[in-house]
Design a protein around this motif. Sequence first.
Motif, mmCIF file in Angstrom:
data_model
loop_
_atom_site.group_PDB
_atom_site.id
_atom_site.type_symbol
_atom_site.label_atom_id
_atom_site.label_comp_id
_atom_site.label_asym_id
_atom_site.label_seq_id
_atom_site.Cartn_x
_atom_site.Cartn_y
_atom_site.Cartn_z
ATOM 1 N N GLN A 135 0.925 -1.316 -0.122
ATOM 2 C CA GLN A 135 -0.105 0.035 -0.028
ATOM 3 C C GLN A 135 0.994 1.346 0.070
ATOM 4 O O GLN A 135 2.123 1.090 0.379
ATOM 5 C CB GLN A 135 -0.856 0.065 1.177
ATOM 6 C CG GLN A 135 -2.033 -0.712 1.163
ATOM 7 C CD GLN A 135 -2.723 -0.608 2.315
ATOM 8 O OE1 GLN A 135 -3.727 -1.441 2.765
ATOM 9 N NE2 GLN A 135 -3.228 0.779 2.812
ATOM 10 N N ASP A 137 0.005 3.889 1.494
ATOM 11 C CA ASP A 137 -0.356 4.910 2.767
ATOM 12 C C ASP A 137 -0.455 3.821 4.262
ATOM 13 O O ASP A 137 -0.131 2.660 3.907
ATOM 14 C CB ASP A 137 -1.638 5.790 2.566
ATOM 15 C CG ASP A 137 -2.725 4.688 2.286
ATOM 16 O OD1 ASP A 137 -2.729 3.462 2.768
ATOM 17 O OD2 ASP A 137 -3.715 5.190 1.831
ATOM 18 N N GLN A 138 -0.647 4.291 5.325
ATOM 19 C CA GLN A 138 -0.617 3.878 6.543
ATOM 20 C C GLN A 138 -2.236 3.429 6.976
ATOM 21 O O GLN A 138 -2.219 3.130 8.041
ATOM 22 C CB GLN A 138 0.286 4.404 7.634
ATOM 23 C CG GLN A 138 1.450 4.562 7.232
ATOM 24 C CD GLN A 138 2.401 5.426 7.972
ATOM 25 O OE1 GLN A 138 2.231 4.972 9.204
ATOM 26 N NE2 GLN A 138 3.205 6.153 7.563
ATOM 27 N N VAL A 139 -3.072 3.436 6.136
ATOM 28 C CA VAL A 139 -4.435 3.029 6.445
ATOM 29 C C VAL A 139 -4.811 1.839 6.062
ATOM 30 O O VAL A 139 -4.639 1.644 4.749
ATOM 31 C CB VAL A 139 -5.324 4.299 5.660
ATOM 32 C CG1 VAL A 139 -7.084 3.822 6.044
ATOM 33 C CG2 VAL A 139 -5.039 5.549 6.337
ATOM 34 N N ARG A 141 -6.117 -1.513 4.580
ATOM 35 C CA ARG A 141 -7.245 -1.814 3.532
ATOM 36 C C ARG A 141 -6.916 -3.312 2.981
ATOM 37 O O ARG A 141 -6.116 -3.353 1.993
ATOM 38 C CB ARG A 141 -7.325 -0.671 2.223
ATOM 39 C CG ARG A 141 -7.916 0.479 2.565
ATOM 40 C CD ARG A 141 -8.140 1.332 1.564
ATOM 41 N NE ARG A 141 -7.053 1.672 0.849
ATOM 42 C CZ ARG A 141 -6.008 2.580 1.181
ATOM 43 N NH1 ARG A 141 -6.283 3.311 2.404
ATOM 44 N NH2 ARG A 141 -5.043 2.974 0.525
ATOM 45 N N ASN A 151 -9.472 -5.890 11.045
ATOM 46 C CA ASN A 151 -8.490 -5.210 12.034
ATOM 47 C C ASN A 151 -7.032 -6.206 12.114
ATOM 48 O O ASN A 151 -6.344 -5.570 12.952
ATOM 49 C CB ASN A 151 -9.293 -5.203 13.506
ATOM 50 C CG ASN A 151 -10.203 -4.394 13.489
ATOM 51 O OD1 ASN A 151 -10.521 -3.297 12.483
ATOM 52 N ND2 ASN A 151 -11.430 -4.837 14.018
#
Length: 166
Positions: A135, A137-139, A141, A151
């Motif tokens: 990914q 980013d650090q969110v 998905r 989670n």
Amino acid sequence: MTRRIQFLFVGLLLIGAFNAVSAHTRSPSPEYVDTLLPGYLSVQNALAEDDLTAAKTAARSLLKSVIRGPKNLSLSSSVSRISKARDLAHARQSFARVTSAILHLVEEVGTTGKLSLFLWECSQTEAGGRDIWLQSDQVARNPYHHKTAPNCPKIRRQLAHQKSLP
């Protein structure tokens, strides 16, 4: 006539050997790896949203980038399988192979640093193994188990750092 067929056969073998050697002598560059990442990330996002149609569309776009670079039958075949997948399970199976191939390119060849790239992992798989993906980013998905294990992901490491513009 038999001699002529033998000559044609040997000629075709030599042409095939030349093409195979020339295709494999082109090494991937960080710029080439960069061309793969937008398509890969689009497939990853679509799978994280459980959107097979978007994943197939993104895979077709990624396949165009894969084909423009050095020959990589494993990668092109896995991306092609996503574009033709009949369900999310099959798309995700192929996505795991695509991730392995692109991760290898990122680790061995590198990127130009135009974007940050993180290696994510989830160890709560149905088979008791672990899933990995990239990914920018650090969110979290999760492209494998969006609904069943939202989670579980964690960042293993950052693979590329976005360079600041001068």
